[in-house]
Design a protein around this motif. Structure first.
Motif, PDB file in Angstrom:
ATOM      1  N   ARG A   1       4.016  -4.841 -13.459  1.00  0.00           N
ATOM      2  CA  ARG A   1       3.557  -4.412 -14.784  1.00  0.00           C
ATOM      3  C   ARG A   1       2.387  -3.435 -14.672  1.00  0.00           C
ATOM      4  O   ARG A   1       2.272  -2.508 -15.461  1.00  0.00           O
ATOM      5  CB  ARG A   1       3.171  -5.642 -15.594  1.00  0.00           C
ATOM      6  N   TRP A   2       1.505  -3.643 -13.690  1.00  0.00           N
ATOM      7  CA  TRP A   2       0.323  -2.812 -13.530  1.00  0.00           C
ATOM      8  C   TRP A   2       0.497  -1.725 -12.463  1.00  0.00           C
ATOM      9  O   TRP A   2      -0.276  -0.785 -12.435  1.00  0.00           O
ATOM     10  CB  TRP A   2      -0.888  -3.674 -13.190  1.00  0.00           C
ATOM     11  N   LEU A   3       1.466  -1.906 -11.609  1.00  0.00           N
ATOM     12  CA  LEU A   3       1.659  -0.973 -10.496  1.00  0.00           C
ATOM     13  C   LEU A   3       3.020  -0.280 -10.586  1.00  0.00           C
ATOM     14  O   LEU A   3       3.700  -0.077  -9.591  1.00  0.00           O
ATOM     15  CB  LEU A   3       1.516  -1.726  -9.168  1.00  0.00           C
ATOM     16  N   ARG A   4       3.413   0.094 -11.790  1.00  0.00           N
ATOM     17  CA  ARG A   4       4.732   0.677 -12.044  1.00  0.00           C
ATOM     18  C   ARG A   4       5.083   1.860 -11.159  1.00  0.00           C
ATOM     19  O   ARG A   4       6.234   1.976 -10.750  1.00  0.00           O
ATOM     20  CB  ARG A   4       4.873   1.080 -13.512  1.00  0.00           C
ATOM     21  N   PRO A   5       4.153   2.769 -10.854  1.00  0.00           N
ATOM     22  CA  PRO A   5       4.562   3.921 -10.035  1.00  0.00           C
ATOM     23  C   PRO A   5       4.986   3.555  -8.611  1.00  0.00           C
ATOM     24  O   PRO A   5       5.654   4.344  -7.950  1.00  0.00           O
ATOM     25  CB  PRO A   5       3.307   4.810 -10.010  1.00  0.00           C
ATOM     26  N   LEU A   6       4.603   2.385  -8.141  1.00  0.00           N
ATOM     27  CA  LEU A   6       5.015   1.978  -6.797  1.00  0.00           C
ATOM     28  C   LEU A   6       6.443   1.442  -6.840  1.00  0.00           C
ATOM     29  O   LEU A   6       6.794   0.679  -7.744  1.00  0.00           O
ATOM     30  CB  LEU A   6       4.092   0.899  -6.239  1.00  0.00           C
ATOM     31  N   PRO A   7       7.261   1.814  -5.876  1.00  0.00           N
ATOM     32  CA  PRO A   7       8.620   1.255  -5.821  1.00  0.00           C
ATOM     33  C   PRO A   7       8.560  -0.272  -5.683  1.00  0.00           C
ATOM     34  O   PRO A   7       7.666  -0.810  -5.017  1.00  0.00           O
ATOM     35  CB  PRO A   7       9.227   1.893  -4.571  1.00  0.00           C
TER      36      PRO A   7
ATOM     37  N   ILE B   1      -6.344 -10.947   7.200  1.00  0.00           N
ATOM     38  CA  ILE B   1      -5.849 -10.536   5.885  1.00  0.00           C
ATOM     39  C   ILE B   1      -6.672  -9.372   5.330  1.00  0.00           C
ATOM     40  O   ILE B   1      -6.140  -8.498   4.654  1.00  0.00           O
ATOM     41  CB  ILE B   1      -5.796 -11.738   4.900  1.00  0.00           C
ATOM     42  N   ILE B   2      -7.960  -9.335   5.662  1.00  0.00           N
ATOM     43  CA  ILE B   2      -8.790  -8.197   5.237  1.00  0.00           C
ATOM     44  C   ILE B   2      -8.287  -6.915   5.918  1.00  0.00           C
ATOM     45  O   ILE B   2      -8.104  -5.879   5.268  1.00  0.00           O
ATOM     46  CB  ILE B   2     -10.279  -8.445   5.578  1.00  0.00           C
ATOM     47  N   TYR B   3      -8.042  -6.995   7.235  1.00  0.00           N
ATOM     48  CA  TYR B   3      -7.518  -5.833   7.960  1.00  0.00           C
ATOM     49  C   TYR B   3      -6.164  -5.411   7.391  1.00  0.00           C
ATOM     50  O   TYR B   3      -5.909  -4.215   7.218  1.00  0.00           O
ATOM     51  CB  TYR B   3      -7.373  -6.126   9.451  1.00  0.00           C
ATOM     52  N   ALA B   4      -5.306  -6.371   7.126  1.00  0.00           N
ATOM     53  CA  ALA B   4      -3.978  -6.053   6.593  1.00  0.00           C
ATOM     54  C   ALA B   4      -4.077  -5.406   5.216  1.00  0.00           C
ATOM     55  O   ALA B   4      -3.362  -4.435   4.930  1.00  0.00           O
ATOM     56  CB  ALA B   4      -3.121  -7.310   6.534  1.00  0.00           C
ATOM     57  N   ALA B   5      -4.955  -5.926   4.365  1.00  0.00           N
ATOM     58  CA  ALA B   5      -5.117  -5.362   3.019  1.00  0.00           C
ATOM     59  C   ALA B   5      -5.620  -3.923   3.096  1.00  0.00           C
ATOM     60  O   ALA B   5      -5.135  -3.044   2.372  1.00  0.00           O
ATOM     61  CB  ALA B   5      -6.066  -6.219   2.196  1.00  0.00           C
ATOM     62  N   ILE B   6      -6.576  -3.683   3.992  1.00  0.00           N
ATOM     63  CA  ILE B   6      -7.096  -2.325   4.161  1.00  0.00           C
ATOM     64  C   ILE B   6      -6.006  -1.395   4.693  1.00  0.00           C
ATOM     65  O   ILE B   6      -5.849  -0.265   4.214  1.00  0.00           O
ATOM     66  CB  ILE B   6      -8.340  -2.330   5.077  1.00  0.00           C
ATOM     67  N   ALA B   7      -5.235  -1.877   5.661  1.00  0.00           N
ATOM     68  CA  ALA B   7      -4.167  -1.053   6.236  1.00  0.00           C
ATOM     69  C   ALA B   7      -3.103  -0.711   5.188  1.00  0.00           C
ATOM     70  O   ALA B   7      -2.674   0.444   5.085  1.00  0.00           O
ATOM     71  CB  ALA B   7      -3.537  -1.767   7.428  1.00  0.00           C
ATOM     72  N   VAL B   8      -2.674  -1.704   4.421  1.00  0.00           N
ATOM     73  CA  VAL B   8      -1.652  -1.449   3.391  1.00  0.00           C
ATOM     74  C   VAL B   8      -2.216  -0.541   2.299  1.00  0.00           C
ATOM     75  O   VAL B   8      -1.528   0.365   1.823  1.00  0.00           O
ATOM     76  CB  VAL B   8      -1.103  -2.773   2.819  1.00  0.00           C
ATOM     77  N   ALA B   9      -3.474  -0.751   1.917  1.00  0.00           N
ATOM     78  CA  ALA B   9      -4.094   0.115   0.907  1.00  0.00           C
ATOM     79  C   ALA B   9      -4.185   1.549   1.422  1.00  0.00           C
ATOM     80  O   ALA B   9      -3.880   2.498   0.684  1.00  0.00           O
ATOM     81  CB  ALA B   9      -5.479  -0.414   0.532  1.00  0.00           C
ATOM     82  N   ALA B  10      -4.584   1.725   2.672  1.00  0.00           N
ATOM     83  CA  ALA B  10      -4.692   3.074   3.249  1.00  0.00           C
ATOM     84  C   ALA B  10      -3.320   3.742   3.323  1.00  0.00           C
ATOM     85  O   ALA B  10      -3.167   4.923   2.979  1.00  0.00           O
ATOM     86  CB  ALA B  10      -5.332   3.007   4.632  1.00  0.00           C
TER      87      ALA B  10
ATOM     88  N   PHE C   1       1.355   7.522  -1.525  1.00  0.00           N
ATOM     89  CA  PHE C   1       1.501   7.686  -2.976  1.00  0.00           C
ATOM     90  C   PHE C   1       0.359   8.466  -3.621  1.00  0.00           C
ATOM     91  O   PHE C   1       0.427   8.793  -4.803  1.00  0.00           O
ATOM     92  CB  PHE C   1       1.679   6.317  -3.643  1.00  0.00           C
ATOM     93  N   ARG C   2      -0.694   8.737  -2.858  1.00  0.00           N
ATOM     94  CA  ARG C   2      -1.794   9.602  -3.279  1.00  0.00           C
ATOM     95  C   ARG C   2      -2.500   9.164  -4.564  1.00  0.00           C
ATOM     96  O   ARG C   2      -2.913   9.998  -5.361  1.00  0.00           O
ATOM     97  CB  ARG C   2      -1.312  11.035  -3.450  1.00  0.00           C
ATOM     98  N   ARG C   3      -2.616   7.847  -4.752  1.00  0.00           N
ATOM     99  CA  ARG C   3      -3.328   7.343  -5.928  1.00  0.00           C
ATOM    100  C   ARG C   3      -4.172   6.151  -5.518  1.00  0.00           C
ATOM    101  O   ARG C   3      -3.665   5.140  -5.028  1.00  0.00           O
ATOM    102  CB  ARG C   3      -2.347   6.956  -7.030  1.00  0.00           C
ATOM    103  N   THR C   4      -5.472   6.272  -5.750  1.00  0.00           N
ATOM    104  CA  THR C   4      -6.425   5.254  -5.343  1.00  0.00           C
ATOM    105  C   THR C   4      -6.161   3.922  -6.047  1.00  0.00           C
ATOM    106  O   THR C   4      -6.238   2.863  -5.425  1.00  0.00           O
ATOM    107  CB  THR C   4      -7.865   5.721  -5.636  1.00  0.00           C
ATOM    108  N   GLY C   5      -5.868   3.968  -7.326  1.00  0.00           N
ATOM    109  CA  GLY C   5      -5.612   2.739  -8.081  1.00  0.00           C
ATOM    110  C   GLY C   5      -4.414   1.973  -7.540  1.00  0.00           C
ATOM    111  O   GLY C   5      -4.444   0.739  -7.456  1.00  0.00           O
ATOM    112  N   LEU C   6      -3.369   2.698  -7.179  1.00  0.00           N
ATOM    113  CA  LEU C   6      -2.189   2.053  -6.615  1.00  0.00           C
ATOM    114  C   LEU C   6      -2.514   1.467  -5.246  1.00  0.00           C
ATOM    115  O   LEU C   6      -2.040   0.384  -4.891  1.00  0.00           O
ATOM    116  CB  LEU C   6      -1.035   3.046  -6.492  1.00  0.00           C
ATOM    117  N   ALA C   7      -3.327   2.190  -4.462  1.00  0.00           N
ATOM    118  CA  ALA C   7      -3.727   1.694  -3.144  1.00  0.00           C
ATOM    119  C   ALA C   7      -4.528   0.403  -3.291  1.00  0.00           C
ATOM    120  O   ALA C   7      -4.299  -0.568  -2.559  1.00  0.00           O
ATOM    121  CB  ALA C   7      -4.543   2.755  -2.410  1.00  0.00           C
TER     122      ALA C   7
END
Length: 167
Positions: free
Chosen positions: A14-20, A56-65, A71-77
Motif C-alpha cells: 500500500r505504501w511502496l506501490r512503485p516497487l514490484p 539484520i542491520i547489515y541486511a537492511a542497509i544492503a537491501v536499502a542501498a 529504483f532511484r528513490r530514497t523513500g522506497l529504499a
C-alpha cells in the motif's frame, strides 16, 4: 513464519506501490534467503548471523542501498530496508533467536506452541491482506482473488503448524 513475512510484504504494498511485488516479497524474507544460502555454502559462515541484530542491520542497509540503486528513490529504499527489519521483529515473536553471535537468545518462541503461532500468523495474514486490498493500484478482479490468497496462506500456515510440527 514464511506466510507471515509474505503477508507483511503484501501489506507494505500500500505504501511502496512503485516497487514490484516480487521485490517486496524478497525484502520481506531476505534474512531467511541468506540463512538458506548460508546453509548451502557453509564456508560463508553465515550461521545465526542472518537473524542477529548486527546481521539484520547489515541486511537492511544492503537491501536499502540496492533498492536505491535500482529504483532511484530514497523513500522506497527506506521502505525496503524497514521491510527487512520487520522480518526479525516478527521472528522474535515466533522464534528464539540470538541478539548477536554468541549473545543471549530472545523471543516468545511461539513455534513451540503451534496453536498460539497459528493465531498470531493468521492475524498477520488477515491484517496484511486487508491493507493490501486497500492499495489504490489493485484492480477489482485482483481484489476478488484476495480471499483465495488468504485461504491458501492460512492453509499453508496450518500445515506448517499442525501438519509438519504435529501440533
Amino acid at each position: 513464519m514464511y506466510m507471515g513475512h509474505f503477508a507483511v510484504a503484501l501489506g507494505a504494498r500500500r505504501w511502496l506501490r512503485p516497487l514490484p511485488l516480487a521485490w517486496l516479497l524478497f525484502a520481506g524474507i531476505e534474512p531467511d534467503l541468506l540463512d538458506v544460502f548460508g546453509s548451502l555454502v557453509p564456508s560463508l559462515g553465515v550461521g545465526d548471523a542472518s537473524h542477529s541484530f548486527p546481521g539484520i542491520i547489515y541486511a537492511a542497509i544492503a537491501v536499502a542501498a540496492l533498492t536505491a540503486l535500482i529504483f532511484r528513490r530514497t523513500g522506497l529504499a527506506l521502505g525496503a530496508g524497514l521491510l527487512v527489519l520487520s522480518h526479525v521483529a516478527v521472528d522474535y515473536l515466533t522464534s528464539w533467536l540470538p541478539l548477536w553471535h554468541g549473545g543471549p537468545h530472545v523471543g516468545l518462541h511461539l513455534y513451540a506452541t503451534p496453536r498460539a503461532d497459528f493465531v498470531l500468523e493468521t492475524g498477520f495474514i488477515v491484517l496484511s491482506l486487508a491493507l493490501y486490498a486497500r492499495s489504490p493500484d489493485l484492480r477489482r478482479p485482483a481484489r476478488a482473488g484476495l480471499m483465495a490468497m488468504a485461504v491458501l496462506m492460512i492453509g499453508l500456515q496450518a500445515i506448517w503448524n499442525f501438519g509438519m510440527a504435529g501440533g
